[in-house]
Design a protein around this motif. Structure first.
Motif, PDB file in Angstrom:
ATOM      1  N   PHE A  16       0.827  -1.203   0.000  1.00 35.08           N
ATOM      2  CA  PHE A  16       0.000   0.000   0.000  1.00 35.08           C
ATOM      3  C   PHE A  16       0.863   1.256   0.000  1.00 35.08           C
ATOM      4  O   PHE A  16       0.628   2.192  -0.779  1.00 35.08           O
ATOM      5  CB  PHE A  16      -0.924  -0.002   1.220  1.00 35.08           C
ATOM      6  CG  PHE A  16      -1.629   1.305   1.446  1.00 35.08           C
ATOM      7  CD1 PHE A  16      -2.743   1.657   0.705  1.00 35.08           C
ATOM      8  CD2 PHE A  16      -1.172   2.207   2.411  1.00 35.08           C
ATOM      9  CE1 PHE A  16      -3.392   2.868   0.898  1.00 35.08           C
ATOM     10  CE2 PHE A  16      -1.816   3.420   2.616  1.00 35.08           C
ATOM     11  CZ  PHE A  16      -2.929   3.750   1.860  1.00 35.08           C
ATOM     12  N   MET A  17       1.873   1.292   0.884  1.00 34.44           N
ATOM     13  CA  MET A  17       2.719   2.477   0.971  1.00 34.44           C
ATOM     14  C   MET A  17       3.559   2.652  -0.290  1.00 34.44           C
ATOM     15  O   MET A  17       3.769   3.787  -0.739  1.00 34.44           O
ATOM     16  CB  MET A  17       3.624   2.404   2.209  1.00 34.44           C
ATOM     17  CG  MET A  17       2.891   2.619   3.530  1.00 34.44           C
ATOM     18  SD  MET A  17       2.050   4.225   3.631  1.00 34.44           S
ATOM     19  CE  MET A  17       3.453   5.345   3.570  1.00 34.44           C
ATOM     20  N   THR A  19       2.720   1.873  -3.283  1.00 32.93           N
ATOM     21  CA  THR A  19       1.810   2.413  -4.302  1.00 32.93           C
ATOM     22  C   THR A  19       1.473   3.872  -4.023  1.00 32.93           C
ATOM     23  O   THR A  19       1.513   4.724  -4.924  1.00 32.93           O
ATOM     24  CB  THR A  19       0.521   1.583  -4.349  1.00 32.93           C
ATOM     25  OG1 THR A  19       0.854   0.221  -4.636  1.00 32.93           O
ATOM     26  CG2 THR A  19      -0.419   2.111  -5.426  1.00 32.93           C
ATOM     27  N   LEU A  20       1.150   4.170  -2.758  1.00 32.68           N
ATOM     28  CA  LEU A  20       0.797   5.545  -2.396  1.00 32.68           C
ATOM     29  C   LEU A  20       1.955   6.496  -2.639  1.00 32.68           C
ATOM     30  O   LEU A  20       1.789   7.573  -3.249  1.00 32.68           O
ATOM     31  CB  LEU A  20       0.382   5.592  -0.925  1.00 32.68           C
ATOM     32  CG  LEU A  20       0.033   6.974  -0.346  1.00 32.68           C
ATOM     33  CD1 LEU A  20      -1.147   7.578  -1.088  1.00 32.68           C
ATOM     34  CD2 LEU A  20      -0.258   6.874   1.146  1.00 32.68           C
ATOM     35  N   ASP A  23       2.598   7.018  -6.392  1.00 31.95           N
ATOM     36  CA  ASP A  23       1.597   7.903  -7.012  1.00 31.95           C
ATOM     37  C   ASP A  23       1.844   9.358  -6.628  1.00 31.95           C
ATOM     38  O   ASP A  23       1.738  10.271  -7.479  1.00 31.95           O
ATOM     39  CB  ASP A  23       0.195   7.484  -6.579  1.00 31.95           C
ATOM     40  CG  ASP A  23      -0.260   6.170  -7.204  1.00 31.95           C
ATOM     41  OD1 ASP A  23       0.401   5.725  -8.167  1.00 31.95           O
ATOM     42  OD2 ASP A  23      -1.256   5.593  -6.723  1.00 31.95           O
ATOM     43  N   MET A  24       2.175   9.607  -5.366  1.00 34.91           N
ATOM     44  CA  MET A  24       2.439  10.975  -4.919  1.00 34.91           C
ATOM     45  C   MET A  24       3.629  11.570  -5.661  1.00 34.91           C
ATOM     46  O   MET A  24       3.595  12.729  -6.103  1.00 34.91           O
ATOM     47  CB  MET A  24       2.695  10.996  -3.417  1.00 34.91           C
ATOM     48  CG  MET A  24       1.471  10.688  -2.565  1.00 34.91           C
ATOM     49  SD  MET A  24       1.871  10.377  -0.821  1.00 34.91           S
ATOM     50  CE  MET A  24       2.519  11.968  -0.315  1.00 34.91           C
ATOM     51  N   THR A 115      -2.495   6.397   5.839  1.00 34.06           N
ATOM     52  CA  THR A 115      -3.326   6.989   4.794  1.00 34.06           C
ATOM     53  C   THR A 115      -3.222   8.511   4.815  1.00 34.06           C
ATOM     54  O   THR A 115      -3.645   9.170   3.864  1.00 34.06           O
ATOM     55  CB  THR A 115      -4.799   6.592   4.994  1.00 34.06           C
ATOM     56  OG1 THR A 115      -5.226   7.003   6.294  1.00 34.06           O
ATOM     57  CG2 THR A 115      -4.958   5.077   4.863  1.00 34.06           C
ATOM     58  N   SER A 118      -1.024  11.325   2.149  1.00 41.31           N
ATOM     59  CA  SER A 118      -1.499  12.100   0.995  1.00 41.31           C
ATOM     60  C   SER A 118      -1.549  13.590   1.298  1.00 41.31           C
ATOM     61  O   SER A 118      -1.350  14.421   0.410  1.00 41.31           O
ATOM     62  CB  SER A 118      -2.878  11.610   0.561  1.00 41.31           C
ATOM     63  OG  SER A 118      -2.824  10.279   0.130  1.00 41.31           O
ATOM     64  N   GLU A 121       1.753  15.520   0.452  1.00 38.13           N
ATOM     65  CA  GLU A 121       2.320  15.276  -0.881  1.00 38.13           C
ATOM     66  C   GLU A 121       3.277  16.378  -1.320  1.00 38.13           C
ATOM     67  O   GLU A 121       4.390  16.096  -1.784  1.00 38.13           O
ATOM     68  CB  GLU A 121       1.206  15.116  -1.912  1.00 38.13           C
ATOM     69  CG  GLU A 121       1.716  14.858  -3.326  1.00 38.13           C
ATOM     70  CD  GLU A 121       0.604  14.514  -4.299  1.00 38.13           C
ATOM     71  OE1 GLU A 121       0.739  14.902  -5.482  1.00 38.13           O
ATOM     72  OE2 GLU A 121      -0.380  13.857  -3.895  1.00 38.13           O
TER      73      GLU A 121
END
Length: 358
Positions: A16-17, A19-20, A23-24, A115, A118, A121
């Protein structure tokens, strides 16, 4: 670095991290060339892709972040940004990573898998791009000996006499903790300096940073708590999230206070606040020191120190991880000496030595 996009490897044991974070960074025009789930994969990814920067988790199975930093810096030295939990334990391990060669760190809000990342960012992207600019080729711990000089040119202090009531204000950011530790650790106690340190870092980290400085130095080092009075042989570290202000001077001591006024240059504590207040208040010898870091904090403060007949030192480009803060101060024309990190202690002592007429 050229105008091409910054290239990054993202390392985290949480899918998860990874991917996050990817993306950021991609949203911020940082190209993620690979990801890794542990330190061994990180070393292989760096070897294969030669990225500009690595974001490195600390707690991972098999090979953790600390060992990965050490392996990368031995194999293919690459700028590394540690992602750390916002805790005291996270601070201790992060400082170890900086000792092993990591350039800087970024705290994860809310724990290892968050979470809430984000919401950070923009700050993360700025930090990643700044760390990517760091020159880590041949970088290591600053070599400073106990006489207050670098290994290349030590300064004898046993016959030196110093001006009374000298105050030193140190501004530091990206790449700075190890430099500050070496600098403060090399200042001789008989110089009897009053030292204020403004290092950009969050509140869970500044108390641990003060403890590290205290262990490395002949001086008594503590994190400022508000209303502190500091005398010769003492060091105060500005706490994360608060500005450190010199509110008064007298009897050989400085009176300080903390406030939560708006950040300056996007940071709190800001060195400009501390330096300006010192320039307005201190009635003895005053030295401002601007170390490695991104941004412009410290430049206006250095100018205030200069205008108050103080002495200003800046770390040179070759020994700075990021030359932003020293460069901005130099551009203002207020810097008296530009020195390598290992020569800064000797520069401070030269500025406060007692002039003896022949």
């Amino acid at each position: 670095m050229s105008d091409r996009a910054t290239r990054a490897v993202v390392v985290d044991d949480s899918h998860f991290m990874r991917t996050l974070l990817s993306d950021m960074l991609e949203d911020g025009d940082v190209t993620v060339v690979d990801t890794a789930a542990n330190g061994a994969e990180a070393v292989a990814a760096v070897r294969e892709h030669r990225p500009d920067v690595v974001t490195m988790d600390l707690q991972m199975p098999e090979v953790d972040g600390l060992e990965a930093v050490e392996r990368i810096m031995d194999d293919k030295p690459t700028p590394i940004l540690m992602l750390s939990a916002h805790t005291a334990d996270g601070a201790d391990v992060t400082f170890e990573a900086l000792e092993k060669g990591a350039v800087d760190f970024f705290t994860k809000p809310g724990g290892e898998v968050s979470t809430r990342m984000s919401s950070k960012e923009d700050q993360l992207v700025r930090k990643v791009k700044a760390v990517a600019e760091a020159d880590v080729s041949g970088r290591g711990a600053v070599a400073v000996d106990s006489t207050g000089g670098s290994a290349a040119g030590s300064v004898a202090t046993d016959t030196r006499e110093y001006r009374d009531g000298a105050t030193v204000v140190i501004a530091s950011s990206t790449g700075g903790p190890t430099v500050v530790e070496s600098l403060v650790g090399s200042l001789p106690r008989d110089a009897d300096l009053r030292v204020l340190v403004v290092q950009h870092m969050p509140d869970a980290f500044t108390s641990r940073f003060a403890d590290r400085l205290d262990a490395a130095s002949e001086y008594d080092v503590s994190e400022a708590t508000g209303g502190d009075r500091i005398g010769g042989g003492e060091v105060l570290v500005a706490p994360g999230g608060k500005h450190l202000v010199v509110a008064g001077a007298g009897g050989g001591r400085l009176r300080t206070k903390l406030n939560e006024d708006p950040p300056e240059h996007g940071v709190r504590p800001a060195a400009d606040v501390t330096m300006r207040s010192a320039a307005e208040t201190v009635d003895g010898p005053l030295v401002g020191v601007v170390l490695t870091g991104m941004g412009a904090d410290g430049a206006a403060g250095a100018e205030a120190v200069h205008d108050a007949d103080g002495h200003v030192l800046a770390q040179d480009e070759s020994s700075s991880a990021v030359f932003g803060m020293p460069k901005r101060a130099i551009e203002r024309g207020c810097v008296d000496d530009v020195l390598a990190a290992g020569d800064l202690p000797g520069g401070i002592l030269d500025a406060v030595k007692l002039e003896v007429n022949a």
